[in-house]
Design a protein around this motif. Structure first.
Motif: not given
Ligand SMILES: [Zn+2]
Ligand SMILES: [Zn+2]
Length: 256
Positions: A4-8, A134-136, A152-157
């Motif tokens: 899994v990519p680090p920001d995914a 690490t999740v907003t 809506r869930l998201s990470t920094a990148g």
């Protein structure tokens, strides 16, 4: 499965069923979202606790978000509460965000004030932002039943994940969605139409929402008994040209 990519975000479909169904295994709404060491569960409907416990140690969840107070979205909190109170490594506790009154609903089932509070750290869900690890998480009100929310869930990148919960007005979600997001949308009434007195979505409404907000992918869920799966997917594709999938328990998606 590739790394899994680090920001995914990684999404595991734990339960994707509606309020009632004749599809064996179509248990109530439950979606596990993980990023690095953070694990968040969206809803925990009827019958979904076993697959949850087979996927992750439920005692290690950082938070659970309950979209609204219908049992197909929260009733297995009873099983979770028993697990935390009496299961392996008990006693343990988990944070649960839900509409006001969630704890009272659960306590009433057992006619036992404090039943839920013995293992669940309940917090009242309000529109706004929540940071979990690490999740907003952005929380907005949606039209459904009393206090009902979409997330809506998201990470920094990484790419965002928008979950409709149950929603009777697709336009409520326009401001929440960013182009390229993955849209996990309830499609209770399949190809439609939605009865006038039911606050839910159908395939055409989800397809139109996806097209006008520019999402990268649509994941359909919460399909009621009696609607054809292929017709439902096709109805969402009428307005939206991107990928559309009707999710099943056990499916995993990486939002890269
Ligand atoms: Zn509902
Ligand atoms: Zn529902």
């Amino acid at each position: 499965m590739s790394p899994v990519p680090p920001d995914a975000l990684r999404l595991d479909i734990i339960g994707a069923g509606p309020a009632f169904t004749d599809r064996p295994g179509a248990t109530g709404a439950a979606y596990l979202v993980r990023h690095r060491g953070t694990a968040i569960l969206l809803d925990l409907g009827q019958g979904s606790f076993p697959r949850l416990a087979g996927t992750i140690d439920p005692g290690t969840l950082d938070a659970i978000l309950i979209s609204h107070l219908h049992p197909d979205h929260f009733i297995d909190l009873v099983a979770l509460r028993h697990f935390l109170r009496w299961g392996p490594r008990a006693p343990r506790r988990v944070r649960v965000f839900g509409p006001e009154g969630l704890g009272d609903r659960i306590d009433a089932l057992h006619a036992e004030p404090g039943f839920s509070g013995a293992a669940l750290d309940l917090e009242v869900l309000e529109p706004g932002l929540i940071e979990i690890g690490t999740v907003t998480i952005e929380v907005i009100p949606v039209t459904h039943a009393g206090r009902s929310f979409g997330f809506r869930l998201s990470t920094a990148g990484g790419r965002g994940l928008v979950y409709t919960g149950d929603c009777g007005r697709a336009e409520d979600l326009d401001a929440l969605i960013r182009p390229g997001d993955v849209l996990l949308a309830e499609v209770s009434f399949g190809p439609g139409p939605v009865p006038a007195d039911a606050a839910h979505l159908d395939g055409p409404a989800v397809g139109s929402l996806a097209a006008r907000t520019g999402v990268g992918r649509v994941l359909l869920t919460h399909l009621l008994m009696g609607f054809d799966e292929g017709d439902t997917v096709a109805s969402a594709r009428t307005a939206y040209g991107g990928p559309v999938t009707l999710v099943q328990p056990g499916d995993t998606f990486v939002l890269d």
